[in-house]
Write an enzyme that holds these catalytic residues in place. Sequence first.
Site, short mmCIF file in Angstrom:
data_model
loop_
_atom_site.label_atom_id
_atom_site.label_comp_id
_atom_site.label_asym_id
_atom_site.label_seq_id
_atom_site.Cartn_x
_atom_site.Cartn_y
_atom_site.Cartn_z
CE LYS A 175 -74.56 41.70 45.76
NZ LYS A 175 -74.72 41.89 44.28
CB SER B 146 -77.70 39.49 43.93
OG SER B 146 -76.50 40.06 43.41
CB SER C 178 -76.89 42.35 40.96
OG SER C 178 -77.32 41.06 40.60
#
Length: 376
Positions: free
Chosen positions: A32, A109, A133
Site C-alpha cells: 500500500k 482504503s 481498511s
Amino acid sequence: MTADPTVWRVNGMPLAPATGRGPLDGLRVAVKDLFAVTGFAVGGGNPAWLAEALPAAEDAPAVARLRAAGAVVQGIAHTDELAYSLSGINAHYGTPPNPAAPGLVTGGSSSGPASAVASGHADVGLGTDTGGSIRVPASCCGLFGLRPTHGAVPTEGVLPLAPSFDTVGWITRDARTLAAVGDVLLPPGPALAPRRLFCLGGTSGAAATLGLPVTEVTLSTWDDPDPLLLAFRRVQAAEAWRGQGAWIEAHPRALAPDVEGRFRFGAQVSAGEEADARARIAAWRAELLELLGDDAWLALPAGGPGHPRGLGPAGRDDWRRDTLRCAVPASAYGLPSVAVPTGASPPAGLALVAPPGADRALLALVAERLAGDVSR
C-alpha cells in the site's frame, strides 16, 4: 502485460527483490502506498503529496521483515487519499477493479493491494487498517484479511492517519498464506482456539462452519451504533487533523472534497469532546471483553458487499455508515480481527474478533478450518 494504473502506482518484475530466504520465498507483495520502500517516495494516494515526498532511505519494518523472509515487493499499490476513505475510490488515480464483483468497488482504503491480490497479480496485500481498511476490502473482494492487535506489528515507516487506531495488516487469497505472513510479522502469542462464538448480525450460520458452538447475542453498540461511531469519528478525526491539518491548510483543494471534509471535522473536535469520546470507547471495550471472558470470540459481518462503482455521494455515505458499524468495534477497542470469505455472491465476509494478543489463535483457527484457496 501492462500494469493497471488504477491498481499500481509503480510496479516491477519485481520492484524490490527479497533480501533473504525463508517461509515466504517467492511470494509477491503489493505494498500500500503508505509504506516506505527503499528508493521510492510514499505517495499517500495523492499527487500533491507525492510531488513533495522524498525517496525512502530504508524499508518500513513490516516491508523489511517480509523481504527478509523471502517475499518480493511486486509493486506499490494505490490507496484512498491519505487512507481516509472506505470505498476504494480515488479521485486522482481511479477505482481499482474488483474481479469478484466487477460492478462493485473493492472497498478501501487498502484498495490497490486488495485488487492486486484478487486478480492474482500479487499473493499478499500489505496494508493498514484504521477503521476497517484491511477487513472491508478483503470482505468485498472475497479474500482473507487480518487486522492485528493494536501495536502488535510496528507502524514505523508508515504514513499515519490516527495513531490510536492505526495497524499494519495484510490480505491474501487463502488462509494458510495469511497465517504464514503472521508467523513473520506477529510477536509470539498463544494459539488456543475459543470454546464458543458469540454472533451478531445474523452470522450464526456462517460462524457455525468453524465448528464451534455459536450463540446469538446483542450489544447496545450494535443495536444503536451511532454513539460508538461518533466517539470513534471524533478521536480519529482529531488525531488525523493534528497529523495532516497543516499540510491540508497549505494545499487547499488538493484532496477530494469528501476526504478533506473528514479531516476538517477533526479541527472542530474540542479537547473535552475528544477526552469524553476516549472514555466512552474505553468503557464499551471493557464491557465487550467482560462478555467474551476467557473462552469466547465475537462473530459479526465483515462489511460488504461493495457498493456500485457509480454510486453517488449520498449512497456512499449510507454504505460507509453501515460498513463502519461492522468494522469500528475492533478498531476502536484495539482488538485483532480476521475477515474470512463466506462464499456469498457478491462477496461479503465474516469477521471474527478476539481479545488482545489472540492474533495467532485467530490465524491458526482460520488456517485449520478454512484452508481452501478462494482465488478466481
